[in-house]
Scaffold this motif. Sequence first.
Motif, PDB file in Angstrom:
ATOM      1  N   THR A 160      97.713 -39.886  54.261  1.00  0.00           N
ATOM      2  CA  THR A 160      98.779 -39.996  54.915  1.00  0.00           C
ATOM      3  C   THR A 160      99.223 -41.492  55.175  1.00  0.00           C
ATOM      4  O   THR A 160      98.342 -42.334  55.044  1.00  0.00           O
ATOM      5  N   LEU A 161     100.389 -41.667  55.315  1.00  0.00           N
ATOM      6  CA  LEU A 161     100.973 -43.016  55.494  1.00  0.00           C
ATOM      7  C   LEU A 161     100.395 -43.518  56.740  1.00  0.00           C
ATOM      8  O   LEU A 161     100.362 -44.917  56.838  1.00  0.00           O
ATOM      9  N   SER A 162     100.058 -42.768  57.861  1.00  0.00           N
ATOM     10  CA  SER A 162      99.326 -43.478  58.972  1.00  0.00           C
ATOM     11  C   SER A 162      98.137 -44.147  58.674  1.00  0.00           C
ATOM     12  O   SER A 162      97.609 -44.843  59.479  1.00  0.00           O
ATOM     13  N   GLU A 163      97.507 -43.786  57.327  1.00  0.00           N
ATOM     14  CA  GLU A 163      96.240 -44.473  57.342  1.00  0.00           C
ATOM     15  C   GLU A 163      96.470 -45.818  56.823  1.00  0.00           C
ATOM     16  O   GLU A 163      95.449 -47.037  56.681  1.00  0.00           O
ATOM     17  N   ILE A 164      97.629 -46.382  56.624  1.00  0.00           N
ATOM     18  CA  ILE A 164      97.989 -47.685  56.310  1.00  0.00           C
ATOM     19  C   ILE A 164      99.099 -48.472  57.212  1.00  0.00           C
ATOM     20  O   ILE A 164      99.179 -49.484  57.293  1.00  0.00           O
ATOM     21  N   TRP A 165      99.905 -47.587  57.637  1.00  0.00           N
ATOM     22  CA  TRP A 165     101.006 -48.013  58.430  1.00  0.00           C
ATOM     23  C   TRP A 165     100.810 -47.533  59.932  1.00  0.00           C
ATOM     24  O   TRP A 165     100.595 -46.496  60.217  1.00  0.00           O
ATOM     25  N   ASP A 166     100.890 -48.618  60.814  1.00  0.00           N
ATOM     26  CA  ASP A 166     100.937 -48.183  62.230  1.00  0.00           C
ATOM     27  C   ASP A 166     101.997 -47.744  62.981  1.00  0.00           C
ATOM     28  O   ASP A 166     102.176 -47.541  63.957  1.00  0.00           O
ATOM     29  N   GLY A 167     103.165 -47.575  62.366  1.00  0.00           N
ATOM     30  CA  GLY A 167     104.394 -46.901  62.846  1.00  0.00           C
ATOM     31  C   GLY A 167     105.332 -47.780  63.198  1.00  0.00           C
ATOM     32  O   GLY A 167     106.591 -47.644  63.854  1.00  0.00           O
ATOM     33  N   THR A 168     105.145 -49.009  63.173  1.00  0.00           N
ATOM     34  CA  THR A 168     106.034 -50.186  63.935  1.00  0.00           C
ATOM     35  C   THR A 168     107.006 -50.576  62.608  1.00  0.00           C
ATOM     36  O   THR A 168     106.587 -50.479  61.554  1.00  0.00           O
ATOM     37  N   GLY A 169     108.134 -51.004  63.027  1.00  0.00           N
ATOM     38  CA  GLY A 169     109.278 -51.661  61.979  1.00  0.00           C
ATOM     39  C   GLY A 169     109.778 -50.139  61.334  1.00  0.00           C
ATOM     40  O   GLY A 169     109.478 -49.067  61.714  1.00  0.00           O
ATOM     41  N   ASP A 170     110.481 -50.733  60.200  1.00  0.00           N
ATOM     42  CA  ASP A 170     110.969 -49.669  59.298  1.00  0.00           C
ATOM     43  C   ASP A 170     110.024 -48.824  58.703  1.00  0.00           C
ATOM     44  O   ASP A 170     108.865 -49.275  58.340  1.00  0.00           O
ATOM     45  N   LEU A 190     104.696 -40.719  59.660  1.00  0.00           N
ATOM     46  CA  LEU A 190     103.163 -41.023  59.948  1.00  0.00           C
ATOM     47  C   LEU A 190     102.399 -40.031  59.077  1.00  0.00           C
ATOM     48  O   LEU A 190     101.328 -40.180  58.620  1.00  0.00           O
ATOM     49  N   GLU A 191     103.038 -38.578  59.054  1.00  0.00           N
ATOM     50  CA  GLU A 191     102.279 -37.564  58.347  1.00  0.00           C
ATOM     51  C   GLU A 191     102.616 -37.365  56.913  1.00  0.00           C
ATOM     52  O   GLU A 191     102.268 -36.788  56.263  1.00  0.00           O
ATOM     53  N   THR A 192     103.498 -38.456  56.451  1.00  0.00           N
ATOM     54  CA  THR A 192     103.981 -38.315  55.043  1.00  0.00           C
ATOM     55  C   THR A 192     102.821 -38.506  54.283  1.00  0.00           C
ATOM     56  O   THR A 192     102.115 -39.397  54.405  1.00  0.00           O
ATOM     57  N   VAL A 193     102.596 -37.767  53.009  1.00  0.00           N
ATOM     58  CA  VAL A 193     101.451 -37.825  51.986  1.00  0.00           C
ATOM     59  C   VAL A 193     102.074 -38.840  51.061  1.00  0.00           C
ATOM     60  O   VAL A 193     103.031 -38.493  50.563  1.00  0.00           O
ATOM     61  N   ILE A 194     101.335 -39.675  50.694  1.00  0.00           N
ATOM     62  CA  ILE A 194     101.765 -40.774  49.746  1.00  0.00           C
ATOM     63  C   ILE A 194     100.233 -40.988  48.614  1.00  0.00           C
ATOM     64  O   ILE A 194      99.222 -40.547  49.101  1.00  0.00           O
ATOM     65  N   ARG A 195     100.751 -41.310  47.505  1.00  0.00           N
ATOM     66  CA  ARG A 195      99.592 -41.428  46.455  1.00  0.00           C
ATOM     67  C   ARG A 195      99.618 -42.892  46.066  1.00  0.00           C
ATOM     68  O   ARG A 195     100.729 -43.479  45.806  1.00  0.00           O
ATOM     69  N   ILE A 196      98.373 -43.643  46.317  1.00  0.00           N
ATOM     70  CA  ILE A 196      98.601 -44.829  46.072  1.00  0.00           C
ATOM     71  C   ILE A 196      98.518 -45.321  44.512  1.00  0.00           C
ATOM     72  O   ILE A 196      97.716 -44.555  43.786  1.00  0.00           O
TER      73      ILE A 196
END
Length: 80
Positions: free
Chosen positions: A28-38, A68-74
Amino acid sequence: MNSIVEKAIEMDQFNNNLPDIEQGGEITLSEIWDGTGDVPQESWSIQLTDSDWINYVFDVVEKKDDPLETVIRITEIELI
């Protein structure tokens, strides 16, 4: 563990919580992004030292109402 992530953890002066992820892995995006900014759309970088960063390049797999719950593939992990 990905060798780039392993090196980044060794370099990290800011006690970031870097995920143990391989290229091709889904998180999930929350694993690399803390939610600040765009909301990041294609990549996100985390500062490790005054001049070093780890950059995660990704594709969105499943967009969620809560970004933050968006699923991404690295697709790429690099030190910059």
